[in-house]
Design a protein around this motif. Structure first.
Motif, PDB file in Angstrom:
ATOM      1  N   ARG A   3      37.411  19.335  50.327  1.00  0.00           N
ATOM      2  CA  ARG A   3      37.907  19.763  49.023  1.00  0.00           C
ATOM      3  C   ARG A   3      38.967  20.834  49.191  1.00  0.00           C
ATOM      4  NH1 ARG A   3      32.345  19.262  48.119  1.00  0.00           N
ATOM      5  NH2 ARG A   3      31.794  17.662  46.584  1.00  0.00           N
ATOM      6  N   THR A   4      39.932  20.825  48.295  1.00  0.00           N
ATOM      7  CA  THR A   4      40.978  21.840  48.302  1.00  0.00           C
ATOM      8  C   THR A   4      40.435  23.151  47.787  1.00  0.00           C
ATOM      9  OG1 THR A   4      41.710  21.265  46.069  1.00  0.00           O
ATOM     10  CG2 THR A   4      42.725  20.057  47.912  1.00  0.00           C
ATOM     11  N   LEU A   5      41.193  24.208  48.017  1.00  0.00           N
ATOM     12  CA  LEU A   5      40.774  25.536  47.600  1.00  0.00           C
ATOM     13  C   LEU A   5      40.580  25.644  46.093  1.00  0.00           C
ATOM     14  CD1 LEU A   5      40.137  28.415  48.511  1.00  0.00           C
ATOM     15  CD2 LEU A   5      42.567  28.959  48.308  1.00  0.00           C
ATOM     16  N   PRO A   6      41.504  25.115  45.244  1.00  0.00           N
ATOM     17  CA  PRO A   6      41.267  25.180  43.789  1.00  0.00           C
ATOM     18  C   PRO A   6      39.994  24.459  43.364  1.00  0.00           C
ATOM     19  CG  PRO A   6      43.572  24.702  44.242  1.00  0.00           C
ATOM     20  CD  PRO A   6      42.842  24.596  45.549  1.00  0.00           C
ATOM     21  N   GLU A   7      39.701  23.295  43.991  1.00  0.00           N
ATOM     22  CA  GLU A   7      38.486  22.564  43.641  1.00  0.00           C
ATOM     23  C   GLU A   7      37.244  23.379  43.973  1.00  0.00           C
ATOM     24  OE1 GLU A   7      38.975  18.982  45.815  1.00  0.00           O
ATOM     25  OE2 GLU A   7      39.940  17.919  44.146  1.00  0.00           O
ATOM     26  N   ARG A   8      37.247  24.012  45.150  1.00  0.00           N
ATOM     27  CA  ARG A   8      36.103  24.847  45.514  1.00  0.00           C
ATOM     28  C   ARG A   8      35.973  26.020  44.558  1.00  0.00           C
ATOM     29  NH1 ARG A   8      37.997  24.016  50.907  1.00  0.00           N
ATOM     30  NH2 ARG A   8      38.823  26.162  50.962  1.00  0.00           N
ATOM     31  N   VAL A  10      36.863  26.094  41.387  1.00  0.00           N
ATOM     32  CA  VAL A  10      36.333  25.590  40.115  1.00  0.00           C
ATOM     33  C   VAL A  10      34.841  25.337  40.215  1.00  0.00           C
ATOM     34  CG1 VAL A  10      36.398  23.648  38.507  1.00  0.00           C
ATOM     35  CG2 VAL A  10      38.532  24.636  39.341  1.00  0.00           C
ATOM     36  N   ARG A  11      34.415  24.749  41.330  1.00  0.00           N
ATOM     37  CA  ARG A  11      32.988  24.472  41.517  1.00  0.00           C
ATOM     38  C   ARG A  11      32.196  25.776  41.589  1.00  0.00           C
ATOM     39  NH1 ARG A  11      31.170  19.543  43.075  1.00  0.00           N
ATOM     40  NH2 ARG A  11      29.500  20.504  44.274  1.00  0.00           N
ATOM     41  N   TYR A  12      32.756  26.767  42.290  1.00  0.00           N
ATOM     42  CA  TYR A  12      32.071  28.054  42.386  1.00  0.00           C
ATOM     43  C   TYR A  12      31.965  28.702  41.012  1.00  0.00           C
ATOM     44  CZ  TYR A  12      31.270  32.985  43.423  1.00  0.00           C
ATOM     45  OH  TYR A  12      30.764  34.262  43.445  1.00  0.00           O
ATOM     46  N   LEU A  13      33.062  28.680  40.243  1.00  0.00           N
ATOM     47  CA  LEU A  13      33.045  29.272  38.906  1.00  0.00           C
ATOM     48  C   LEU A  13      32.061  28.546  38.003  1.00  0.00           C
ATOM     49  CD1 LEU A  13      34.242  31.302  36.911  1.00  0.00           C
ATOM     50  CD2 LEU A  13      36.036  29.629  36.404  1.00  0.00           C
TER      51      LEU A  13
END
Length: 232
Positions: A3-8, A10-13
């Motif tokens: 996963r890309t950094l933005p996807e990670r 979003v998932r973390y948020l």
């Protein structure tokens, strides 16, 4: 595929938001059980008196020192009481004493939570009155002995600028603060896992949550009290 950094992000948020909502839900259910067992929780009156002594009388020495010099008792009181409750219940949780209560058909909220929350609700306003008296006395000592203000001037100034609504609002705030501190201590104590390390973590979380919620509720209550109830 990694996963890309933005996807990670979003998932973390998203996970943090879900955890926050779940935390609010657990606290809500805890208060539901507190209200449910409130009449039964008062019956072991000795437990209630014991908790009132631990929360109120046990804090007087600390309140005296803090109030005499700064008057900033709220944060210290939140830390001491919240940490004490969380550590005590956390230790009971990791040593399976709470499970033993359930095995004996004793609901933990009725036996452990209700006396502590009730004691905090009652004793925080009592401690606040004591703190106010000590703060006024400390101000008198400084004004008379250090600044050179006469006793007559200090008393007249106190009479002119002391408003009963300030006393009422302070006591009402203390009542809500007591509920917050007691609830957070019990809530995080019940969530304790992982032995001694878990107890320490629960204690820290209880103190942080209590202090943050006290500050937030202080703003909300001040807005309601002084802009709505005591506006005139």
């Amino acid at each position: 595929m990694e996963r890309t950094l933005p996807e990670r992000g979003v998932r973390y948020l998203r996970r943090r938001v879900v955890d926050f909502i779940a935390e609010v839900g657990r606290v809500t259910f805890l208060w539901r059980d507190i209200v449910r067992f409130l009449p039964a929780g008062v019956r072991p009156f000795g437990l209630l008196v014991q908790q009132m002594s631990a929360i109120g009388v046990g804090s007087l020495g600390l309140v005296f020192v803090v109030s005499l010099f700064t008057g900033a008792v709220a944060a210290v009181q939140a830390g001491r009481v919240g940490a004490s409750i969380a550590a005590e219940l956390g230790t009971m949780k990791v040593t399976e004493q709470i499970d033993a209560l359930r095995a004996m058909a004793i609901h933990p909220v009725r036996y452990l939570v209700v006396p502590r929350v009730l004691a905090a609700l009652v004793m925080l306003p009592v401690v606040t009155v004591f703190a106010d008296a000590i703060a006024i006395f400390g101000g008198y000592l400084v004004a008379v002995l250090s600044i050179g203000v006469s006793s007559h001037t200090y008393v007249n100034g106190l009479r002119d600028y002391f408003y009963v609504k300030d006393l009422y609002s302070g006591l009402l705030k203390a009542f809500f603060f007591g509920g917050i501190i007691g609830t957070m201590g019990c809530h995080f104590g019940f969530l304790t896992e992982g032995g001694a390390e878990g107890v320490g973590e629960a204690t820290t979380r209880a103190v942080v949550a209590s202090c943050v919620l006290v500050l937030i509720s202080d703003y909300v209550l001040a807005t309601v009290l002084f802009r709505v109830i005591f506006a005139s």
